[in-house]
Design a protein around this motif. Structure first.
Motif, mmCIF file in Angstrom:
data_model
loop_
_atom_site.group_PDB
_atom_site.id
_atom_site.type_symbol
_atom_site.label_atom_id
_atom_site.label_comp_id
_atom_site.label_asym_id
_atom_site.label_seq_id
_atom_site.Cartn_x
_atom_site.Cartn_y
_atom_site.Cartn_z
ATOM 1 N N PRO A 76 0.813 -1.223 0.000
ATOM 2 C CA PRO A 76 0.000 0.000 0.000
ATOM 3 C C PRO A 76 0.849 1.277 0.000
ATOM 4 N N ASP A 77 0.345 2.293 -0.694
ATOM 5 C CA ASP A 77 1.049 3.571 -0.798
ATOM 6 C C ASP A 77 1.395 4.144 0.571
ATOM 7 N N SER A 78 0.492 3.995 1.532
ATOM 8 C CA SER A 78 0.742 4.565 2.869
ATOM 9 C C SER A 78 2.002 3.971 3.496
ATOM 10 N N ILE A 79 2.244 2.693 3.268
ATOM 11 C CA ILE A 79 3.439 2.045 3.822
ATOM 12 C C ILE A 79 4.684 2.544 3.100
ATOM 13 N N VAL A 80 4.606 2.649 1.778
ATOM 14 C CA VAL A 80 5.758 3.112 1.002
ATOM 15 C C VAL A 80 6.110 4.551 1.392
ATOM 16 N N ILE A 81 5.108 5.397 1.517
ATOM 17 C CA ILE A 81 5.347 6.787 1.932
ATOM 18 C C ILE A 81 5.966 6.810 3.324
ATOM 19 N N LEU A 104 -0.420 8.775 -9.864
ATOM 20 C CA LEU A 104 -0.802 10.127 -9.460
ATOM 21 C C LEU A 104 -1.047 10.193 -7.954
ATOM 22 N N SER A 105 -1.710 9.186 -7.398
ATOM 23 C CA SER A 105 -1.976 9.221 -5.954
ATOM 24 C C SER A 105 -0.670 9.170 -5.154
ATOM 25 N N GLN A 106 0.324 8.400 -5.627
ATOM 26 C CA GLN A 106 1.624 8.384 -4.951
ATOM 27 C C GLN A 106 2.299 9.743 -5.048
ATOM 28 N N LEU A 110 3.395 11.968 -1.917
ATOM 29 C CA LEU A 110 4.799 12.394 -1.785
ATOM 30 C C LEU A 110 4.880 13.909 -1.658
ATOM 31 N N GLU A 111 4.112 14.623 -2.467
ATOM 32 C CA GLU A 111 4.104 16.086 -2.402
ATOM 33 C C GLU A 111 3.664 16.564 -1.016
ATOM 34 N N LYS A 112 2.641 15.929 -0.459
ATOM 35 C CA LYS A 112 2.175 16.286 0.891
ATOM 36 C C LYS A 112 3.269 16.026 1.934
ATOM 37 N N GLN A 121 10.359 20.809 -3.569
ATOM 38 C CA GLN A 121 9.929 19.817 -4.548
ATOM 39 C C GLN A 121 11.119 19.400 -5.407
ATOM 40 N N PRO A 122 11.296 18.098 -5.614
ATOM 41 C CA PRO A 122 12.418 17.624 -6.433
ATOM 42 C C PRO A 122 12.193 17.892 -7.920
ATOM 43 N N LYS A 123 13.274 17.887 -8.663
ATOM 44 C CA LYS A 123 13.205 17.973 -10.123
ATOM 45 C C LYS A 123 12.965 16.568 -10.650
#
Length: 157
Positions: A76-81, A104-106, A110-112, A121-123
């Motif tokens: 799940p994205d939450s774990i990866v984040i 897009l959700s990841q 990540l932005e949050k 914000q990274p390039k």
């Protein structure tokens, strides 16, 4: 010309910026990430490597994701984040993300996270490789069962 050499020549490239490398499997994201992190002392964030490390260290998180990874399920994205956040808290430096985010959700999560941590914000760099080169790279890719080194039977046996 290698990506690292292009970065050195690119007007406006600043070594004090984090990067996200995008590209198809076999495009060279891992190779380029390793070179960039070595050359510029960036933190190399490969979510796959980080998850495998958690499993190998038998952490609570590792035990939680081991079954998912073994069955081929997506973590799940939450774990990866959360594992990215853990690394960024410990290592306050510029980073290169290798193949993440993929959706897009990841990207939104990540932005949050980066905003919450007051990280610029990274390039984003797209590594675009033609399909025949990708096929040659992927079909020849092997991983050493002893040390885990990745090599290619055609290009670097």
């Amino acid at each position: 010309m290698a990506l690292l050499a292009r970065l050195r020549l690119r007007e406006g490239f600043n070594i004090n910026m984090s990067l996200i490398l995008f590209g198809a499997p076999g495009a060279g994201k891992g190779t380029q990430s390793n070179m960039i992190s070595s050359e510029y002392k960036y933190l190399h964030l490969s979510t796959g490597d980080m998850l495998r490390k958690e499993v190998a260290n038998k952490t609570d998180l590792g035990l939680e994701v081991k079954e998912m990874m073994s069955s081929g399920a997506l973590v799940p994205d939450s774990i990866v984040i959360s594992i990215i956040e853990k690394e960024l808290v410990v290592n306050k430096c510029d980073f290169v993300l290798d193949g993440f985010p993929r959706t897009l959700s990841q990207a939104i999560e990540l932005e949050k996270l980066l905003e919450k941590m007051s990280i610029n914000q990274p390039k984003v760099i797209l590594i675009d490789v033609n399909i025949s080169a990708l096929l040659a790279r992927l079909t020849g890719r092997r991983v050493c069962s002893i040390c885990g080194a990745v090599y290619n039977v055609e290009f670097s046996p």
